[in-house]
Enzyme design. Structure first.
Site, PDB file in Angstrom:
ATOM      1  NE  ARG A   1      28.103  40.876  44.873  1.00 18.28           N
ATOM      2  CZ  ARG A   1      28.955  40.183  43.823  1.00 18.28           C
ATOM      3  NH1 ARG A   1      29.781  39.332  44.269  1.00 18.28           N
ATOM      4  NH2 ARG A   1      29.007  40.672  42.573  1.00 18.28           N
ATOM      5  CB  THR A   2      21.309  42.669  44.225  1.00 16.55           C
ATOM      6  OG1 THR A   2      22.588  43.425  44.510  1.00 16.55           O
ATOM      7  CG2 THR A   2      20.257  43.454  44.743  1.00 16.55           C
TER       8      THR A   2
ATOM      9  CE  LYS B   1       6.514  37.459  22.197  1.00 12.34           C
ATOM     10  NZ  LYS B   1       5.401  36.720  22.744  1.00 12.34           N
TER      11      LYS B   1
ATOM     12  NE  ARG C   1      20.844  45.548  40.267  1.00 15.41           N
ATOM     13  CZ  ARG C   1      21.773  44.958  40.657  1.00 15.41           C
ATOM     14  NH1 ARG C   1      22.889  44.468  40.224  1.00 15.41           N
ATOM     15  NH2 ARG C   1      22.415  45.306  41.948  1.00 15.41           N
TER      16      ARG C   1
ATOM     17  CG  HIS D   1      22.097  48.803  45.144  1.00 18.52           C
ATOM     18  ND1 HIS D   1      21.106  48.076  45.913  1.00 18.52           N
ATOM     19  CD2 HIS D   1      22.965  48.193  44.498  1.00 18.52           C
ATOM     20  CE1 HIS D   1      21.452  46.998  45.407  1.00 18.52           C
ATOM     21  NE2 HIS D   1      22.575  46.758  44.854  1.00 18.52           N
TER      22      HIS D   1
HETATM   23  C1  NCD Z   1      26.522  47.075  42.782  1.00 15.89           C
HETATM   24  C2  NCD Z   1      25.594  47.399  42.099  1.00 15.89           C
HETATM   25  O1  NCD Z   1      24.957  46.776  41.208  1.00 15.89           O
HETATM   26  O2  NCD Z   1      25.019  48.805  41.833  1.00 15.89           O
HETATM   27  N1  NCD Z   1      26.609  45.852  43.180  1.00 15.89           N
HETATM   28  C3  NCD Z   1      25.767  45.256  43.930  1.00 15.89           C
HETATM   29  O3  NCD Z   1      24.583  45.138  43.885  1.00 15.89           O
HETATM   30  N2  NCD Z   1      26.254  44.661  45.083  1.00 15.89           N
HETATM   31  C4  NCD Z   1      27.682  47.657  42.719  1.00 15.89           C
HETATM   32  C5  NCD Z   1      28.584  47.622  41.343  1.00 15.89           C
HETATM   33  O4  NCD Z   1      28.003  47.107  40.528  1.00 15.89           O
HETATM   34  O5  NCD Z   1      29.373  47.829  41.071  1.00 15.89           O
END
Ligand code: NCD
Length: 316
Positions: free
Chosen positions: A63-64, A93, A114, A142
């Site tokens: 999703r993100t 590397k 991320r 997040h």
């Molecule tokens: C979450 C995350 O990555 O922290 N997912 C997301 O981004 N919607 C929650 C999770 O992974 O449980």
């Protein structure tokens, strides 16, 4: 007034929910609401024409990653997409993160990142002059998930104060709940009930923030203690990837599950059910069709609009 508010975001990194105030939340939410209305009227946006947004994801994401990708494209920007850099980039590397980020800063107008290391996005944002957006840093924060969660609550209840919510699951490693608790803590009169296995209670630094911000939280031990008048239930999965002992994960993974029975016994007609996803068994699929369940629909959609709004404000 407009100018002052705009400058708050323009070319600024979004690293933590701590950066936000009720005023700046409102600004993002009203931008997102306008985008929803315009989108429904068929307006095509090109505000970010000519901009390049890099998506650099060192941890798995559905999703993100995709909602940032879609958001950037819907605003007219192009994306430079990097998933799995741990096996496909110069990371293999031995290149340092500092060098990698400096290089990507040359290619892009904004870097959405991320990573599995808590705090790394904040650290890297200091060494480049291109804004960075934290799309999840280890078990830290997040912020854009909290924004979309709060936007979802705001659209449903018309306010973010005087709400009662239940937050359940992995509170120790779940970065979405860390950001959400701090975000809701910026509003008066909210009460958050926390339901987690003893070993997965909030980390100390979030506890400290709770005390500092005087957020009203109450741990409950059992599903039967869930107050019946919650406005929302926010359920989360146990974060398997943060456990060093797989057996420990197996023991804790499905400590609390939303079933039709639990919803009937402890829920109410006006509440909403939320989850950042992925859901790994902690919400019975029979709940999915319930109109109160927002996790596979409204919440996901709002995520895209919130990210469109944020990119628009950051990139101008
Ligand atoms: C979450 C995350 O990555 O922290 N997912 C997301 O981004 N919607 C929650 C999770 O992974 O449980």
């Amino acid at each position: 007034m407009q100018k002052i508010r705009k400058d708050k975001f323009y070319r600024k990194s979004v690293l933590s929910i701590d950066q936000f105030t009720p005023d700046s939340f409102n600004h993002v939410f009203s931008e997102a609401s306008s985008l929803i209305a315009e989108h429904e009227r068929g307006v095509v946006h090109n505000d970010l024409n000519g901009k390049i947004v890099t998506l650099l994801f060192y941890e798995p994401s559905s999703r993100t990653f995709s909602s940032f990708c879609s958001a950037a494209k819907r605003m007219g920007a192009q994306t430079l997409e990097y998933q799995n850099p741990t096996s496909t980039s110069s990371y293999v590397k031995g290149e340092t993160m500092e060098d990698t980020i400096r290089v990507f800063a040359n290619y892009s107008d904004c870097i959405v990142m991320r990573h599995f290391t808590t705090g790394i996005v904040k650290k890297l944002a200091k060494i480049i002059d291109v804004p960075m957006i934290n799309a999840g840093d280890g078990s830290g924060e997040h912020p854009t998930q909290a924004l979309l969660d709060m936007f979802t609550l705001h659209r449903r209840f018309g306010r973010l104060h005087n709400l009662k919510g239940l937050i359940a699951g992995d509170l120790l490693y779940g970065r979405t709940v860390h950001s959400l608790i701090k975000g809701l803590g910026k509003y008066q009169g909210n009460t958050l009930y926390l339901l987690a296995p003893e070993k997965l209670k909030l980390p100390l630094y979030v506890e400290k923030e709770i005390k500092r911000l005087k957020i009203k939280v109450e741990y409950i031990k059992d599903e039967k203690d869930i107050p019946k008048d919650c406005h929302f239930w926010y359920w989360t999965r146990v974060q398997k990837e943060r456990f060093s002992d797989p057996e420990e994960y197996e023991k804790l993974k499905n400590s609390f599950i939303i079933t039709p029975r639990l919803l009937k016994q402890r829920g109410n007609a006006d509440m909403v059910i939320m989850h950042p996803l992925p859901r790994i068994g902690e919400i019975d699929i029979k709940i999915d069709k319930d109109p109160r369940a927002l996790y596979l629909s409204t919440q996901v959609k709002n995520g895209m609009y919130i990210r469109m709004a944020l990119l628009k404000l950051v990139l101008g």
